[in-house]
Design a protein around this motif. Structure first.
Motif, PDB file in Angstrom:
ATOM      1  N   ASN A  32       0.851  -1.177   0.000  1.00 30.74           N
ATOM      2  CA  ASN A  32       0.000   0.000   0.000  1.00 30.74           C
ATOM      3  C   ASN A  32       0.900   1.244   0.000  1.00 30.74           C
ATOM      4  O   ASN A  32       1.727   1.419   0.906  1.00 30.74           O
ATOM      5  N   PRO A  33       0.770   2.130  -0.984  1.00 27.06           N
ATOM      6  CA  PRO A  33       1.692   3.277  -1.063  1.00 27.06           C
ATOM      7  C   PRO A  33       1.406   4.388  -0.066  1.00 27.06           C
ATOM      8  O   PRO A  33       2.238   5.287   0.107  1.00 27.06           O
ATOM      9  N   ILE A  34       0.254   4.357   0.618  1.00 22.62           N
ATOM     10  CA  ILE A  34      -0.128   5.469   1.495  1.00 22.62           C
ATOM     11  C   ILE A  34       0.899   5.741   2.593  1.00 22.62           C
ATOM     12  O   ILE A  34       1.297   6.900   2.803  1.00 22.62           O
ATOM     13  N   PRO A  35       1.390   4.740   3.343  1.00 24.65           N
ATOM     14  CA  PRO A  35       2.378   5.044   4.393  1.00 24.65           C
ATOM     15  C   PRO A  35       3.640   5.706   3.845  1.00 24.65           C
ATOM     16  O   PRO A  35       4.187   6.623   4.482  1.00 24.65           O
ATOM     17  N   PHE A  36       4.075   5.280   2.686  1.00 22.25           N
ATOM     18  CA  PHE A  36       5.302   5.811   2.106  1.00 22.25           C
ATOM     19  C   PHE A  36       5.105   7.245   1.606  1.00 22.25           C
ATOM     20  O   PHE A  36       5.980   8.105   1.781  1.00 22.25           O
ATOM     21  N   LEU A  37       3.960   7.513   0.996  1.00 14.70           N
ATOM     22  CA  LEU A  37       3.669   8.862   0.521  1.00 14.70           C
ATOM     23  C   LEU A  37       3.509   9.831   1.682  1.00 14.70           C
ATOM     24  O   LEU A  37       3.995  10.968   1.627  1.00 14.70           O
ATOM     25  N   MET A  38       2.833   9.393   2.750  1.00 15.85           N
ATOM     26  CA  MET A  38       2.676  10.242   3.929  1.00 15.85           C
ATOM     27  C   MET A  38       4.028  10.571   4.556  1.00 15.85           C
ATOM     28  O   MET A  38       4.296  11.712   4.938  1.00 15.85           O
TER      29      MET A  38
ATOM     30  N   VAL B  13       9.692   9.706  11.943  1.00 11.89           N
ATOM     31  CA  VAL B  13       9.879   8.357  11.404  1.00 11.89           C
ATOM     32  C   VAL B  13       9.271   7.322  12.364  1.00 11.89           C
ATOM     33  O   VAL B  13       8.576   6.391  11.932  1.00 11.89           O
ATOM     34  N   ALA B  14       9.552   7.492  13.652  1.00 13.08           N
ATOM     35  CA  ALA B  14       9.002   6.557  14.639  1.00 13.08           C
ATOM     36  C   ALA B  14       7.476   6.598  14.638  1.00 13.08           C
ATOM     37  O   ALA B  14       6.811   5.554  14.736  1.00 13.08           O
ATOM     38  N   LEU B  15       6.910   7.789  14.509  1.00  8.35           N
ATOM     39  CA  LEU B  15       5.448   7.922  14.477  1.00  8.35           C
ATOM     40  C   LEU B  15       4.863   7.246  13.245  1.00  8.35           C
ATOM     41  O   LEU B  15       3.836   6.564  13.327  1.00  8.35           O
ATOM     42  N   MET B  16       5.519   7.413  12.094  1.00 13.22           N
ATOM     43  CA  MET B  16       5.041   6.777  10.864  1.00 13.22           C
ATOM     44  C   MET B  16       5.103   5.249  10.976  1.00 13.22           C
ATOM     45  O   MET B  16       4.173   4.544  10.567  1.00 13.22           O
TER      46      MET B  16
ATOM     47  N   PHE C  52       1.498   3.186  10.960  1.00  9.18           N
ATOM     48  CA  PHE C  52       1.248   2.305   9.822  1.00  9.18           C
ATOM     49  C   PHE C  52       1.836   0.910  10.039  1.00  9.18           C
ATOM     50  O   PHE C  52       2.161   0.217   9.078  1.00  9.18           O
ATOM     51  N   ARG C  53       1.959   0.525  11.306  1.00 10.46           N
ATOM     52  CA  ARG C  53       2.555  -0.776  11.600  1.00 10.46           C
ATOM     53  C   ARG C  53       1.752  -1.917  10.984  1.00 10.46           C
ATOM     54  O   ARG C  53       2.315  -2.959  10.629  1.00 10.46           O
TER      55      ARG C  53
ATOM     56  N   LEU D  61       3.008  -2.411   7.517  1.00  9.86           N
ATOM     57  CA  LEU D  61       4.448  -2.638   7.362  1.00  9.86           C
ATOM     58  C   LEU D  61       4.937  -3.925   8.008  1.00  9.86           C
ATOM     59  O   LEU D  61       6.146  -4.143   8.099  1.00  9.86           O
ATOM     60  N   THR D  62       4.036  -4.763   8.481  1.00  6.72           N
ATOM     61  CA  THR D  62       4.456  -5.999   9.147  1.00  6.72           C
ATOM     62  C   THR D  62       4.637  -7.159   8.169  1.00  6.72           C
ATOM     63  O   THR D  62       5.399  -8.087   8.438  1.00  6.72           O
ATOM     64  N   GLN D  63       3.941  -7.108   7.045  1.00  7.77           N
ATOM     65  CA  GLN D  63       4.042  -8.202   6.083  1.00  7.77           C
ATOM     66  C   GLN D  63       5.307  -8.064   5.249  1.00  7.77           C
ATOM     67  O   GLN D  63       5.582  -7.002   4.698  1.00  7.77           O
ATOM     68  N   PRO D  64       6.116  -9.111   5.153  1.00  2.38           N
ATOM     69  CA  PRO D  64       7.325  -9.042   4.326  1.00  2.38           C
ATOM     70  C   PRO D  64       6.970  -8.972   2.842  1.00  2.38           C
ATOM     71  O   PRO D  64       5.912  -9.423   2.417  1.00  2.38           O
ATOM     72  N   ILE D  65       7.868  -8.380   2.085  1.00  2.00           N
ATOM     73  CA  ILE D  65       7.673  -8.273   0.638  1.00  2.00           C
ATOM     74  C   ILE D  65       7.981  -9.624  -0.003  1.00  2.00           C
ATOM     75  O   ILE D  65       9.085 -10.152   0.143  1.00  2.00           O
ATOM     76  N   LYS D  66       7.018 -10.160  -0.700  1.00  2.00           N
ATOM     77  CA  LYS D  66       7.201 -11.470  -1.323  1.00  2.00           C
ATOM     78  C   LYS D  66       7.726 -11.344  -2.752  1.00  2.00           C
ATOM     79  O   LYS D  66       8.459 -12.199  -3.235  1.00  2.00           O
ATOM     80  N   ASP D  67       7.310 -10.278  -3.432  1.00  2.00           N
ATOM     81  CA  ASP D  67       7.743 -10.097  -4.815  1.00  2.00           C
ATOM     82  C   ASP D  67       9.126  -9.455  -4.858  1.00  2.00           C
ATOM     83  O   ASP D  67       9.479  -8.629  -4.013  1.00  2.00           O
TER      84      ASP D  67
END
Length: 246
Positions: free
Chosen positions: A143-149, A199-202, A206-207, A210-216
Motif C-alpha cells: 500500500n503506497p499510502i504510508p510511504f507517501l505520507m 519516522v518513529a510515528l510513521m 502504519f505498523r 508494514l508488518t508483512q514481508p515483501i514477497k515479490d
C-alpha cells in the motif's frame, strides 16, 4: 515615534479582503494558482494606489531579490536534474536495499527525500518521488499510502533545517542577516530530533501495513533508469559547488 493603531482601518480591511480572496482562488483551483497570485498582487497595488496607502514603489521594494534569485537558481537545478533519471535511480536503489522489509523501505525512501529537501525545493522533490513510490509499491504489492505520507512529512522536515530548504527560510535569513551555517547550526539539531520522532510515528501509525514481508522481487535495473549520465554528473558537480559556496 510611530503609533500603533488600536483598531482596524478601512485600508487594512481592504488589503485583508484581497489577500483572503487570492487564497480562495488558489485553494479552490478555479484558475491556476500562478494566475491567482498575480491577480491578487495587481489588485493589491491597484487598491493601494486608489486608496493612497500603497504605491508601485512600495510593491517593488517588498520584493526580496535574494529570495527570488536563490529560489530560481535552485529550481533550475531541479528541472535540469529531473530528466537525467537520477531520482528514478535512487528510488529503485532504495527499494532494493530494503531487502523485503517494508519498514526499511519506508525509512530509506523518507531519508533520501529528506536529504534532497535540505538543498532543493521540497515540493518538487515530493512531486518527483511520489509517482515513483506508487509504481514501486504496486510492483511489490504494498500500500503506497504510508510511504507517501512519510515522504510528504519528512520532506517538509528536511526543508526547515537549512536556509535554502523552504522559501520562508530564505526570507527569514535575508531579512535577519542569517547565513547558511548559522541557520543550519541552530535548526539542525532540533530538526534531527523531529525527524527521528516523525519516522518513529510513521512506523507506529502504519505498523499494520508494514508488518508483512515483501514477497515479490523488484526486478528492475536501476542503471537503466539513468537516461543521461553525462548531464547527471555535470549537474551533481554544479550542486556540489553550490553547497560548498553555501
Amino acid at each position: 515615534m510611530e503609533t500603533v493603531p488600536t483598531s482596524l482601518t478601512p485600508q487594512m480591511w481592504l488589503a485583508g479582503s484581497i489577500l483572503v480572496a487570492a487564497y480562495v482562488l488558489i485553494f479552490s483551483e478555479v484558475i491556476h494558482r500562478t494566475l491567482a497570485g498575480i491577480i491578487g498582487a495587481v489588485s493589491m497595488v491597484l487598491a493601494g494606489m486608489i486608496g493612497g496607502f500603497y504605491t508601485q514603489a512600495d510593491a517593488i521594494g517588498a520584493v526580496d531579490a535574494n529570495t527570488m534569485f536563490l529560489l530560481t537558481g535552485m529550481m533550475i537545478l531541479v528541472v535540469l536534474l529531473r530528466p537525467t533519471g537520477g531520482f528514478e535511480y535512487l528510488a529503485i536503489r532504495m527499494a532494493k536495499l530494503s531487502r523485503g522489509s517494508p519498514k526499511l523501505l519506508l525509512v530509506y525512501l523518507s531519508t533520501v527525500v529528506t536529504i534532497i529537501s535540505l538543498f532543493l525545493d521540497n515540493v518538487t522533490t515530493v512531486l518527483v518521488f511520489a509517482p515513483l513510490t506508487v509504481v514501486i509499491c504496486r510492483m511489490l504489492g504494498l500500500n503506497p499510502i504510508p510511504f507517501l505520507m512519510s515522504e510528504a512529512l519528512l520532506s517538509d522536515t528536511g526543508g526547515v533545517a537549512t536556509l535554502v530548504g523552504d522559501p520562508p527560510n530564505v526570507m527569514i535569513g535575508s531579512a535577519a542577516g542569517i547565513d547558511f551555517n548559522q541557520f543550519l547550526f541552530h535548526m539542525g539539531p532540533i530538526i534531527f530530533v523531529a525527524w527521528i520522532a516523525t519516522v518513529a510515528l510513521m512506523l507506529f501509525m502504519f505498523r499494520g501495513y508494514l508488518t508483512q514481508p515483501i514477497k515479490d522481487v523488484l526486478d528492475l535495473d536501476e542503471t537503466r533508469a539513468l537516461k543521461d549520465r553525462k548531464s547527471l554528473v555535470a549537474i551533481l558537480a554544479s550542486m556540489g559547488v553550490v553547497i560548498l559556496l553555501f
